[in-house]
Design an enzyme around this catalytic site. Sequence first.
Site, PDB file in Angstrom:
ATOM      1  N   ARG A  68     -42.131  46.611  14.819  1.00 29.10           N
ATOM      2  CA  ARG A  68     -41.961  45.747  13.536  1.00 29.10           C
ATOM      3  C   ARG A  68     -42.080  44.469  13.929  1.00 29.10           C
ATOM      4  O   ARG A  68     -42.872  44.147  12.761  1.00 29.10           O
ATOM      5  CB  ARG A  68     -40.558  46.213  13.242  1.00 29.10           C
ATOM      6  CG  ARG A  68     -39.829  47.538  13.145  1.00 29.10           C
ATOM      7  CD  ARG A  68     -38.214  47.436  12.967  1.00 29.10           C
ATOM      8  NE  ARG A  68     -37.861  47.482  14.840  1.00 29.10           N
ATOM      9  CZ  ARG A  68     -37.397  48.451  15.539  1.00 29.10           C
ATOM     10  NH1 ARG A  68     -36.242  49.902  14.928  1.00 29.10           N
ATOM     11  NH2 ARG A  68     -36.756  48.882  16.326  1.00 29.10           N
TER      12      ARG A  68
ATOM     13  N   ASP B 155     -51.218  48.981  21.301  1.00 31.57           N
ATOM     14  CA  ASP B 155     -49.839  49.637  21.272  1.00 31.57           C
ATOM     15  C   ASP B 155     -50.324  51.062  21.958  1.00 31.57           C
ATOM     16  O   ASP B 155     -50.855  52.251  20.715  1.00 31.57           O
ATOM     17  CB  ASP B 155     -49.888  49.641  19.903  1.00 31.57           C
ATOM     18  CG  ASP B 155     -47.858  50.528  19.859  1.00 31.57           C
ATOM     19  OD1 ASP B 155     -46.904  50.937  20.933  1.00 31.57           O
ATOM     20  OD2 ASP B 155     -47.021  49.482  19.333  1.00 31.57           O
TER      21      ASP B 155
ATOM     22  N   ALA C  23     -40.827  38.215  22.780  1.00 28.50           N
ATOM     23  CA  ALA C  23     -40.265  39.499  23.244  1.00 28.50           C
ATOM     24  C   ALA C  23     -39.812  39.880  24.534  1.00 28.50           C
ATOM     25  O   ALA C  23     -37.875  39.569  23.977  1.00 28.50           O
ATOM     26  CB  ALA C  23     -42.042  40.758  23.844  1.00 28.50           C
ATOM     27  N   ARG C  24     -39.341  39.515  25.451  1.00 30.52           N
ATOM     28  CA  ARG C  24     -38.181  39.766  26.997  1.00 30.52           C
ATOM     29  C   ARG C  24     -38.662  39.662  27.976  1.00 30.52           C
ATOM     30  O   ARG C  24     -40.004  39.880  27.906  1.00 30.52           O
ATOM     31  CB  ARG C  24     -38.348  41.207  26.937  1.00 30.52           C
ATOM     32  CG  ARG C  24     -37.385  42.497  26.454  1.00 30.52           C
ATOM     33  CD  ARG C  24     -36.042  41.419  26.290  1.00 30.52           C
ATOM     34  NE  ARG C  24     -35.172  42.088  25.136  1.00 30.52           N
ATOM     35  CZ  ARG C  24     -34.569  41.738  24.055  1.00 30.52           C
ATOM     36  NH1 ARG C  24     -35.310  40.759  23.933  1.00 30.52           N
ATOM     37  NH2 ARG C  24     -33.528  42.595  23.645  1.00 30.52           N
TER      38      ARG C  24
ATOM     39  N   GLU D 166     -31.687  33.959  31.998  1.00 32.34           N
ATOM     40  CA  GLU D 166     -31.061  33.463  30.559  1.00 32.34           C
ATOM     41  C   GLU D 166     -29.604  32.351  30.961  1.00 32.34           C
ATOM     42  O   GLU D 166     -28.727  33.346  31.300  1.00 32.34           O
ATOM     43  CB  GLU D 166     -31.199  34.851  29.582  1.00 32.34           C
ATOM     44  CG  GLU D 166     -32.518  34.566  29.557  1.00 32.34           C
ATOM     45  CD  GLU D 166     -33.220  34.566  27.450  1.00 32.34           C
ATOM     46  OE1 GLU D 166     -32.062  35.278  26.919  1.00 32.34           O
ATOM     47  OE2 GLU D 166     -34.150  35.423  27.403  1.00 32.34           O
TER      48      GLU D 166
ATOM     49  N   HIS E 227     -34.145  31.262  23.183  1.00 33.12           N
ATOM     50  CA  HIS E 227     -34.006  32.768  22.905  1.00 33.12           C
ATOM     51  C   HIS E 227     -33.529  32.592  21.393  1.00 33.12           C
ATOM     52  O   HIS E 227     -32.808  32.557  21.074  1.00 33.12           O
ATOM     53  CB  HIS E 227     -32.993  32.939  24.000  1.00 33.12           C
ATOM     54  CG  HIS E 227     -33.770  34.647  23.115  1.00 33.12           C
ATOM     55  ND1 HIS E 227     -33.152  35.966  24.242  1.00 33.12           N
ATOM     56  CD2 HIS E 227     -33.389  35.721  22.733  1.00 33.12           C
ATOM     57  CE1 HIS E 227     -33.435  37.218  24.299  1.00 33.12           C
ATOM     58  NE2 HIS E 227     -33.666  37.239  22.916  1.00 33.12           N
TER      59      HIS E 227
END
Length: 536
Positions: free
Chosen positions: A154, A174, A235-236, A265, A284
Amino acid sequence: MSDNIKILVADKLAPAGVEYLQAQPGVEVDVKTGLSEDELASTVKEYHGLLIRSAVQVTANVLQSPGELKAIARAGVGVDNIDLNAATNAGVLVMNSAEASTITTAEHAFAMLMALARNIGPAYKTMSDGGWDRNKYVGRELMGKTLGVVGFGRIGCTVVERGLAFGMKALAYDPFFNADTALDGRVRLVKSFDELVEQVDFLSFHVPLNDHTRNMLNAERFGKAKDGLMVINAARGGVIDIPALIAALDSGKCGGAAIDVFEQEPPPEDDPLRSHPKVLCTPHLGASTSEAQEGVSTSACSQILEYLKGEGLRGAVNASGVSFNLDAMQMRFVDLAERMGRLVAPMCEQGISEVTVTCQGSTLPAAASTIERVILVELLRSQIEAPVNVVNALPFAEERNIRSRCVVEDKSRTFARVAIDIKSGDETRHIAGCVYADGRPRILEINNYHMDMVPEGNMVLLLNEDKPGMVGMVGREIGDADANIADMALSRCGATAMMVIKVDSVCEESLINRLRARPGVLKVAAITLPELADVD
Ligand code: NAD
């Protein structure tokens, strides 16, 4: 306990979602934030649904005895704060509301990309420190540069659309996106991450963190990159090897990095990312817009309620393939499958080792996974005491060495039909059914016996030697027990016959035992199925 649906909101949620739930009839909502792990574990079991964001940790301890809990909805995307295995094993559905934060996160990633290209961060810092330096902060245009996204889901796709609007060329990597190009050929999918790294000027991450993505961008990959590569991670934390990034920034291999997410975090105060002159970091903020917070809150609330009311299943994280958003005919097949599972379960007296569900007909592929799971639920329910549902049916089967497979056959066939074949000890069991055009389910075969029986109400299945007098004897026994026969199907195969008898009232155990004791009767089972809803 009341019949109301009880939902616990354990994190700070945008008010719109909670107000939506509070306005629903038959729904009780409690907001209890700041609970410790133990407090959450003892509180949550009284609720059917739990709503959280990212602050609350739903650990295995919280889910150890889930009580009434059926679903957890995460307002947002990442579910790393939920022990998914524990939830699945406890039969608790986990859902997220990813879509509502897609645009917001993509815009943040793109804002960071633009800020990197034009040195907005360090230029602002110089100004606020009282300085003025126009030569140091000469930037780069986006037009004609190559943007590479890792993860074309997405957010990755939405970032690419924005890059294309700025005249950038776009590549994506991907491995789960099976195409050579996308967006009308305007983005090319490359086959490996290395291939991507070698060609791009800007590299933006939009993947989950897992064993395949951890430290994806490392010293070796930086070695293959163009000089001055700009890197964006919204993203992460964990997908970039940070020591390798710092080294690449210092050597000039990496021209700048924009980082919104961190492994820890908040990161420690002395984290080098906080102070590096070529790093632009934000705390974030990817999904932090008022629109997204309201969006994730309202969609998480409506999703969990929809599921708890049995009206739909959106955003499921730990029950992939299950869909309750099926059309009316597909839902009738799901209902048929459940009835078939209940009918055949008592015939599996020995342990089940294999279940094959066959779905035939063009209407069934979309429903096949749901059909397989509802069947497993009915079969497992007869064998184990732990609560089993569509969420944990597959792992339960696997744990018990039951091999389950679903075969979707002959999509062009017009006649839709579901069949179940079961290996139970050294015996095999078979049942097949369909839904007629009148919308009512029918059982067509049980083992080798053919019939045409609507599976509903109180039913007696009886296997007997095929000899004169059996039907009369069975009718007399049922009559003597003051039970009224509503319908009966009879099927013969070789030296035996099967009777499926519908009676108006629940069959007493004593009647079943008397039938079992009669000469010529081989097996008897009594099953009560739900009455059919009226069909339009
Ligand atoms: P998505 O599921 O739609 O897309 C993820 C894509 O990554 C999928 O297409 C998947 O096939 C692909 N992928 C998986 N493993 C891969 C691999 N090894 N290599 C390449 N691609 C791989 O998810 P999304 O909604 O686009 O979200 C993407 C990420 O953004 C998630 O990790 C999410 O946690 C993160 N996110 C961050 C914020 C934030 O505040 N910064 C907000 C929302 C989402």
